[in-house]
Design an enzyme around this catalytic site. Structure first.
Site, PDB file in Angstrom:
ATOM      1  N   THR A  15      32.941   4.992  -4.446  1.00  0.00           N
ATOM      2  CA  THR A  15      34.233   4.887  -5.125  1.00  0.00           C
ATOM      3  C   THR A  15      34.419   6.072  -6.069  1.00  0.00           C
ATOM      4  OG1 THR A  15      34.162   2.490  -4.906  1.00  0.00           O
ATOM      5  CG2 THR A  15      35.671   3.378  -6.545  1.00  0.00           C
ATOM      6  N   ASN A  40      26.892  -6.043 -11.174  1.00  0.00           N
ATOM      7  CA  ASN A  40      27.741  -5.955  -9.977  1.00  0.00           C
ATOM      8  C   ASN A  40      29.141  -6.512 -10.250  1.00  0.00           C
ATOM      9  OD1 ASN A  40      28.169  -5.215  -7.223  1.00  0.00           O
ATOM     10  ND2 ASN A  40      27.957  -7.374  -6.606  1.00  0.00           N
ATOM     11  N   SER A  46      25.687   0.553  -0.914  1.00  0.00           N
ATOM     12  CA  SER A  46      26.489  -0.123  -1.933  1.00  0.00           C
ATOM     13  C   SER A  46      26.021   0.267  -3.335  1.00  0.00           C
ATOM     14  CB  SER A  46      26.382  -1.633  -1.759  1.00  0.00           C
ATOM     15  OG  SER A  46      26.807  -1.989  -0.476  1.00  0.00           O
ATOM     16  N   ASP A  88      35.284   2.778   0.862  1.00  0.00           N
ATOM     17  CA  ASP A  88      34.191   1.904   1.311  1.00  0.00           C
ATOM     18  C   ASP A  88      34.012   1.872   2.827  1.00  0.00           C
ATOM     19  OD1 ASP A  88      32.107   0.069   0.438  1.00  0.00           O
ATOM     20  OD2 ASP A  88      33.285  -1.546   1.329  1.00  0.00           O
ATOM     21  N   ARG A 109      20.394   6.785  -3.337  1.00  0.00           N
ATOM     22  CA  ARG A 109      20.014   6.864  -4.744  1.00  0.00           C
ATOM     23  C   ARG A 109      18.516   7.126  -4.749  1.00  0.00           C
ATOM     24  NH1 ARG A 109      22.124   4.409  -9.615  1.00  0.00           N
ATOM     25  NH2 ARG A 109      24.077   3.919  -8.557  1.00  0.00           N
ATOM     26  N   ASN A 113      30.153  17.001  -9.159  1.00  0.00           N
ATOM     27  CA  ASN A 113      29.804  16.993  -7.731  1.00  0.00           C
ATOM     28  C   ASN A 113      30.746  17.891  -6.925  1.00  0.00           C
ATOM     29  OD1 ASN A 113      27.673  15.237  -8.199  1.00  0.00           O
ATOM     30  ND2 ASN A 113      28.918  13.402  -7.849  1.00  0.00           N
ATOM     31  N   TYR A 133      32.137 -14.901  -3.612  1.00  0.00           N
ATOM     32  CA  TYR A 133      31.996 -13.474  -3.941  1.00  0.00           C
ATOM     33  C   TYR A 133      32.644 -12.594  -2.856  1.00  0.00           C
ATOM     34  CZ  TYR A 133      30.092  -8.854  -4.449  1.00  0.00           C
ATOM     35  OH  TYR A 133      29.999  -7.494  -4.553  1.00  0.00           O
ATOM     36  N   HIS A 163      30.350   2.532   6.942  1.00  0.00           N
ATOM     37  CA  HIS A 163      30.390   2.240   5.504  1.00  0.00           C
ATOM     38  C   HIS A 163      30.608   3.558   4.754  1.00  0.00           C
ATOM     39  CE1 HIS A 163      28.059   0.257   1.895  1.00  0.00           C
ATOM     40  NE2 HIS A 163      29.361   0.093   1.782  1.00  0.00           N
ATOM     41  N   LYS A 206      33.511  -6.623   4.794  1.00  0.00           N
ATOM     42  CA  LYS A 206      32.207  -6.372   5.406  1.00  0.00           C
ATOM     43  C   LYS A 206      32.091  -7.085   6.757  1.00  0.00           C
ATOM     44  CE  LYS A 206      30.962  -4.036   1.801  1.00  0.00           C
ATOM     45  NZ  LYS A 206      30.876  -2.588   1.884  1.00  0.00           N
ATOM     46  N   CYS A 234      26.240   3.188  -4.795  1.00  0.00           N
ATOM     47  CA  CYS A 234      25.600   4.509  -4.844  1.00  0.00           C
ATOM     48  C   CYS A 234      26.616   5.645  -4.931  1.00  0.00           C
ATOM     49  CB  CYS A 234      24.678   4.695  -3.654  1.00  0.00           C
ATOM     50  SG  CYS A 234      23.241   3.609  -3.712  1.00  0.00           S
ATOM     51  N   GLY A 235      27.842   5.355  -5.304  1.00  0.00           N
ATOM     52  CA  GLY A 235      28.756   6.437  -5.659  1.00  0.00           C
ATOM     53  C   GLY A 235      29.937   6.687  -4.741  1.00  0.00           C
ATOM     54  N   PHE A 239      29.290  13.005 -10.894  1.00  0.00           N
ATOM     55  CA  PHE A 239      30.708  12.713 -11.072  1.00  0.00           C
ATOM     56  C   PHE A 239      31.564  13.957 -10.773  1.00  0.00           C
ATOM     57  CE2 PHE A 239      28.193   9.748 -13.651  1.00  0.00           C
ATOM     58  CZ  PHE A 239      28.577   8.568 -13.049  1.00  0.00           C
ATOM     59  N   ARG A 243      26.425  -9.911  -2.464  1.00  0.00           N
ATOM     60  CA  ARG A 243      26.258 -10.271  -1.058  1.00  0.00           C
ATOM     61  C   ARG A 243      24.899 -10.943  -0.853  1.00  0.00           C
ATOM     62  NH1 ARG A 243      25.376  -6.303   1.521  1.00  0.00           N
ATOM     63  NH2 ARG A 243      25.644  -4.629   0.006  1.00  0.00           N
ATOM     64  N   GLY A 299      32.228  -9.756  -1.189  1.00  0.00           N
ATOM     65  CA  GLY A 299      31.536  -9.275   0.006  1.00  0.00           C
ATOM     66  C   GLY A 299      31.202 -10.382   0.996  1.00  0.00           C
ATOM     67  N   ARG A 342      33.039  -6.522 -10.653  1.00  0.00           N
ATOM     68  CA  ARG A 342      33.932  -5.794  -9.746  1.00  0.00           C
ATOM     69  C   ARG A 342      35.376  -5.827 -10.216  1.00  0.00           C
ATOM     70  NH1 ARG A 342      31.675  -3.105  -4.983  1.00  0.00           N
ATOM     71  NH2 ARG A 342      29.488  -3.646  -5.141  1.00  0.00           N
TER      72      ARG A 342
HETATM   73  P1  GDP Z   1      29.934   2.475  -4.501  1.00  0.00           P
HETATM   74  O1  GDP Z   1      29.563   1.050  -4.655  1.00  0.00           O
HETATM   75  O2  GDP Z   1      29.147   3.182  -3.448  1.00  0.00           O
HETATM   76  O3  GDP Z   1      31.402   2.643  -4.344  1.00  0.00           O
HETATM   77  O4  GDP Z   1      29.500   3.193  -5.862  1.00  0.00           O
HETATM   78  P2  GDP Z   1      30.343   3.505  -7.191  1.00  0.00           P
HETATM   79  O5  GDP Z   1      31.151   4.749  -7.042  1.00  0.00           O
HETATM   80  O6  GDP Z   1      31.090   2.272  -7.610  1.00  0.00           O
HETATM   81  O7  GDP Z   1      29.181   3.804  -8.199  1.00  0.00           O
HETATM   82  C1  GDP Z   1      28.135   2.876  -8.427  1.00  0.00           C
HETATM   83  C2  GDP Z   1      27.425   3.235  -9.695  1.00  0.00           C
HETATM   84  O8  GDP Z   1      26.860   4.546  -9.573  1.00  0.00           O
HETATM   85  C3  GDP Z   1      28.334   3.274 -10.903  1.00  0.00           C
HETATM   86  O9  GDP Z   1      27.671   2.733 -12.006  1.00  0.00           O
HETATM   87  C4  GDP Z   1      28.602   4.739 -11.103  1.00  0.00           C
HETATM   88  O10 GDP Z   1      28.856   5.062 -12.451  1.00  0.00           O
HETATM   89  C5  GDP Z   1      27.311   5.390 -10.614  1.00  0.00           C
HETATM   90  N1  GDP Z   1      27.562   6.753 -10.074  1.00  0.00           N
HETATM   91  C6  GDP Z   1      28.516   7.119  -9.191  1.00  0.00           C
HETATM   92  N2  GDP Z   1      28.507   8.458  -8.967  1.00  0.00           N
HETATM   93  C7  GDP Z   1      27.500   8.953  -9.713  1.00  0.00           C
HETATM   94  C8  GDP Z   1      26.975  10.282  -9.921  1.00  0.00           C
HETATM   95  O11 GDP Z   1      27.444  11.278  -9.368  1.00  0.00           O
HETATM   96  N3  GDP Z   1      25.902  10.391 -10.768  1.00  0.00           N
HETATM   97  C9  GDP Z   1      25.368   9.306 -11.401  1.00  0.00           C
HETATM   98  N4  GDP Z   1      24.329   9.495 -12.215  1.00  0.00           N
HETATM   99  N5  GDP Z   1      25.839   8.037 -11.254  1.00  0.00           N
HETATM  100  C10 GDP Z   1      26.888   7.871 -10.422  1.00  0.00           C
HETATM  101  P1  PGA Z   2      30.435  -1.015  -2.488  1.00  0.00           P
HETATM  102  O1  PGA Z   2      31.153  -2.249  -1.760  1.00  0.00           O
HETATM  103  O2  PGA Z   2      29.882  -0.260  -1.326  1.00  0.00           O
HETATM  104  O3  PGA Z   2      31.579  -0.389  -3.193  1.00  0.00           O
HETATM  105  O4  PGA Z   2      29.359  -1.480  -3.405  1.00  0.00           O
HETATM  106  C1  PGA Z   2      30.743  -3.538  -1.739  1.00  0.00           C
HETATM  107  C2  PGA Z   2      29.436  -3.759  -1.018  1.00  0.00           C
HETATM  108  O5  PGA Z   2      29.006  -2.879  -0.229  1.00  0.00           O
HETATM  109  O6  PGA Z   2      28.884  -4.829  -1.228  1.00  0.00           O
HETATM  110 MN    MN Z   3      30.390  -1.249   0.415  1.00  0.00          MN
HETATM  111 MN    MN Z   4      32.786   1.111  -4.076  1.00  0.00          MN
END
Ligand code: GDP
Ligand code: PGA
Ligand code: MN
Ligand code: MN
Length: 618
Positions: free
Chosen positions: A289, A399, A284, A309, A432, A528, A233, A262, A242, A286-287, A525, A90, A235, A401
C-alpha cells in the site's frame, strides 16, 4: 456449481427471498433459496449498493454497537469497528483448498477432500444465520462487463461485510444486472457463525462483533465456490478479495492462461514524462500500500496508484502483459501510516472510512502507532480499554485496518477504471528481510525472474495469525493465496514466455535490511523512488549495473543517493551479496523446494544450482 443442500428445514413458500427479488436468473435464485434453507435466516435482503442502503446498514450497526461513529468534525462519514480480540487477522491454518486430488492443492495448502469438507460445512452452516438477516451481495471484480473482470455473489449475515464489500468491490445493481442466465459467477457463502436462536428455539442477545471460535475459509477451485464461516475479519469475510480474486482466480487464471497475483500496480512518470507501469508482489504488511501511494522524494517523479493488493494480468493483443486492479477500494494496514511515511494515505483517510481495531481519541477521532510521533496522553485502545503512553500494549492492533473507496485516493491514476488494463513494464518481488537480500537486484531474464519470485522469503507480520518476525518462504508472496499446487504456479509463470511477446523485466527489492543495532539501513517510503529511478533506468537502458550471484545490482554511483542520509558503509551493505549468507539461503531454498517433488520446474532447480555455482565456483 454443484452444491447439494439437502436440509429441508423450511419449505419453499416460507423462504422470504422469493418476494421482491431483483433478478430472474434461475440459477442465482435457486442458490439463494438453497443457502437460505441451510442457514435459516429470519429474512433475506438483496443489496443494491446504494448510498441509502449503506446509511441504513451503518445506522443499524451503530445501534447494535458494531460501529462507533467518529466525530463528524474530525473524520466525517467515518466509523470505528472493534473486532473480537481473537478475530483480527487471516486464519491460514483454517484456510482450505478442496480440490478433488490432493496433489492439485500441493504441499503449501491445507487440502481437504471436497465431499468430506462439504459435509462438515453443511453441519456448521445449518441454522448458522438464525435470528439474523441474510444479505445477498452481487459484485464485480474489475469494471462491470470488462474483459478482465469476474462476477461473484456473496451471501452474508454480517452487515459489516456488506458495507465493506460496497467499498472494496463494484457491488450492487449493476453487477446483479450483469449476472444474467448462463453468465458465469462465483458463489460465496459467509456466516459469522453466531446464530441468535439455538436449536431449541431459545434466543440470545447479539454482541458487537459476532464470530465463532471455529473458523473455516474454504475454497472449491474446481466448482469455483467459497464457504467462509466464523470470522468477520476482512481477509476472511470479504470474499471478493483473497478468496475470489486470489485463490479462486489463480486457479481460473491457470486454466485460462493469465495471472491473478498478490501485487500492487502503479503508473510511474519520469521527469522526462516517460511512463512505466510496475507491478510488485510483497507479502502481507510488507509495503504494497505504501509503495502504491508513494510520494517520490526525487523531484520530477510521479507515482500514481492503480492497485495496492491484487493485480490480474493477461496477455494482451499487443503482445504485452496487461493488468487491472480487480478491487474498488483499499483495505490497508493502519499502524505505520503517518504524514511522514504515507501522506497520500493520510489524505485519503480524511473522510468516509471504516477503521477496524485502531484506537479512539477522547475527541472522537482515531489514532494508531506511527500516525504521529507522539501518542496522545489518553486514548481508548482497540479493545475498548483506557490507554496511556505508559500502557504496556499497543493502542491499535498491529493489524488494524482502514477500508476506503479507491475514489478517495488523491494519487489514483486515470487508468484505474480502464477495463483493458495497463501494459506491465516491470515486476518487483520483495519481502521483509533484515539480512541477506539486497536493496534491489535485477533478474537476467524471465526464467531467473521466476526463480526470484519463487525464492521470496519474509519475516512474518501481524496480517495472519502466527509468530511475528519468523522467517518463512512465501513464493510470489502467494503462499496463503495460490489456489493450486505451488509447483504448478511456478510452471505457469514460466509458461507466460510462450504467451507474451514483450515480457516485463523482473527485479527483487528489500526495504527492510537492518544494521547490527537493529535500525533500518534504508530510509524507505518516499526515498524508495531512488530505487524506482534505477529500475526505470534499466528499462530504458541508461542505468548501470554490476553482476552478482543474486542478479544485477546498481553499479557504484548508479543509484542516486544525493542528499540522502545513508553512510557509504550502509549503502555498500545494502547493495552487497554476501556469499556465506546466500549459500545458506540456497540450502534453505532447497529444503523448501523438496516437497514440490516432480512439480518443481527443472529450470527453477537449475537456477538454484547456478546460484550455488556462482557463489562458490569449483
Ligand atoms: P501491505 O500490507 O503490503 O500493503 O503493506 P503496507 O504498505 O500497509 O505496510 C505495512 C507496514 O510496513 C506499515 O507499518 C508500513 O509503515 C511499513 N512499511 C511500508 N513501506 C516501508 C518502507 O519502505 N520501509 C519501512 N521501514 N517500512 C515500511
Ligand atoms: P495486505 O492485505 O497485503 O495489504 O496486508 C491483506 C492481507 O494480505 O491479508
Ligand atoms: Mn494482501
Ligand atoms: Mn496493503
Amino acid at each position: 456449481m454443484t452444491t447439494d443442500v439437502t436440509h429441508e428445514t423450511q419449505d419453499a413458500q416460507d423462504t422470504p427471498e422469493l418476494s421482491g427479488t431483483p433478478t430472474a436468473n434461475p440459477a442465482l435464485l435457486d442458490w439463494v433459496r438453497r443457502t437460505a434453507r441451510l442457514t435459516q435466516p429470519d429474512r433475506v435482503v438483496w443489496c443494491d449498493g446504494s448510498q441509502e442502503e449503506f446509511d441504513r446498514l451503518t445506522a443499524r450497526m451503530v445501534a447494535t454497537g458494531t460501529l462507533i461513529p467518529l466525530n463528524p468534525s474530525k473524520r466525517p462519514g467515518s466509523f470505528l469497528a472493534r473486532s473480537a480480540p481473537g478475530d483480527v487477522a487471516r486464519v491460514e491454518h483454517r484456510t482450505f483448498i478442496a480440490s478433488r486430488r490432493r496433489e492439485d492443492a500441493g504441499p503449501t495448502n491445507n487440502w481437504r477432500e471436497p465431499d468430506a469438507l462439504r459435509e462438515e460445512l453443511d453441519g456448521v452452516f445449518t441454522g448458522s444465520m438464525r435470528g439474523r438477516t441474510m444479505y445477498v451481495v452481487p459484485f464485480s471484480m474489475g469494471p462491470v462487463g470488462g474483459p478482465l473482470s469476474l462476477l461473484g455473489v456473496q451471501v452474508t449475515d454480517s452487515p459489516y461485510a456488506v458495507v465493506s464489500m460496497r467499498t472494496m468491490t463494484r457491488m450492487g445493481n449493476e453487477a446483479l444486472a450483469a449476472i444474467t442466465e448462463g453468465t458465469a459467477w462465483v458463489p460465496g457463502v459467509h456466516s459469522v457463525g453466531m446464530p441468535l436462536v439455538d436449536d431449541l428455539g431459545r434466543t440470545r442477545p447479539d454482541v458487537a462483533w459476532p464470530c465463532n471460535d471455529l473458523k473455516h475459509v474454504a475454497h472449491f477451485p474446481e466448482t469455483r465456490e467459497i464457504w467462509s464461516f466464523g470470522s468477520g475479519y476482512g481477509g476472511n469475510a470479504l470474499l471478493g478479495k483473497k478468496c475470489l480474486a486470489l485463490r479462486i482466480a489463480s486457479a481460473v487464471a491457470r486454466e485460462e492462461g493469465w495471472l491473478a497475483e498478490h501485487m500492487l500496480l502503479v503508473k510511474v512518470t519520469s521527469p522526462q514524462q516517460r511512463v512505466f507501469h510496475l507491478a510488485a508482489a510483497f507479502p502481507s504488511a510488507c509495503g504494497k500500500t505504501n509503495l502504491a501511494m508513494m510520494r517520490p522524494a526525487l523531484p520530477g517523479w510521479r507515482v500514481e496508484t492503480i492497485g495496492d493488493d491484487i493485480a490480474w494480468m493477461r496477455p494482451g493483443p499487443d503482445g504485452r502483459l496487461r493488468a487491472i486492479n480487480p478491487e474498488a477500494g483499499f483495505f490497508g494496514v493502519a499502524p505505520g501510516t503517518g504524514w511522514s511515511t504515507n501522506p497520500t494515505a493520510m489524505e485519503m483517510l480524511r473522510e468516509d472510512v471504516i477503521f477496524t481495531n485502531v484506537a479512539l481519541t477522547d475527541d472522537g477521532d482515531v489514532w494508531w502507532e506511527g500516525m504521529t510521533e507522539e501518542a496522545p496522553a489518553h486514548l481508548t485502545d482497540w479493545r475498548g480499554n483506557p490507554w496511556t503512553p505508559d500502557s504496556p500494549t499497543p493502542a491499535a492492533h498491529p493489524n488494524a485496518r482502514f477500508t476506503v473507496a479507491a475514489a478517495r485516493c488523491p494519487s489514483l491514476a486515470a487508468e484505474f477504471d480502464d477495463p483493458e488494463g495497463v501494459p506491465v513494464d516491470a515486476i518487483l518481488f520483495g519481502g521483509r528481510r533484515r539480512t541477506t537480500a539486497p536493496l534491489v537486484a535485477q533478474a537476467g531474464d524471465w526464467s531467473q525472474g521466476v526463480f526470484a519470485g519463487a525464492s521470496i522469503s519474509s519475516e512474518r507480520t501481524a496480517a495472519a495469525e502466527g509468530a511475528v518476525g519468523e522467517l518463512r518462504h512465501d513464493p510470489f508472496a502467494m503462499l496463503p493465496f495460490t489456489g493450486y499446487h505451488v509447483g504448478d504456479h511456478l510452471s505457469h509463470w514460466l509458461s507466460m514466455r510462450d504467451r507474451v511477446e514483450h515480457l516485463p523485466a523482473v527485479f527483487s527489492v528489500n526495504w527492510f535490511r537492518r544494521g547490527e543495532d537493529g535500525r533500518f539501513l534504508w530510509p524507505g517510503f518516499g526515498e524508495n523512488a531512488r530505487v524506482l529511478e534505477w529500475i526505470c533506468g534499466r528499462l530504458e537502458g541508461t542505468a548501470a549495473a554490476r553482476h552478482t550471484p543474486a542478479g544485477l545490482v546498481p553499479a557504484p554511483g548508479a543509484l542516486d543517493v544525493d542528499g540522502l542520509d545513508v553512510s557509504p558503509a550502509d549503502l555498500a551493505e545494502l547493495l552487497s551479496v554476501d556469499a556465506a549468507a546466500w549459500l545458506a539461503e540456497a540450502d534453505q531454498l532447497e529444503r523448501f523446494f523438496a516437497p514440490f517433488g516432480a512439480k518443481l520446474p527443472a529450470e527453477v532447480r537449475d537456477h538454484l544450482a547456478l546460484l550455488r555455482y556462482r557463489l562458490d565456483p569449483p
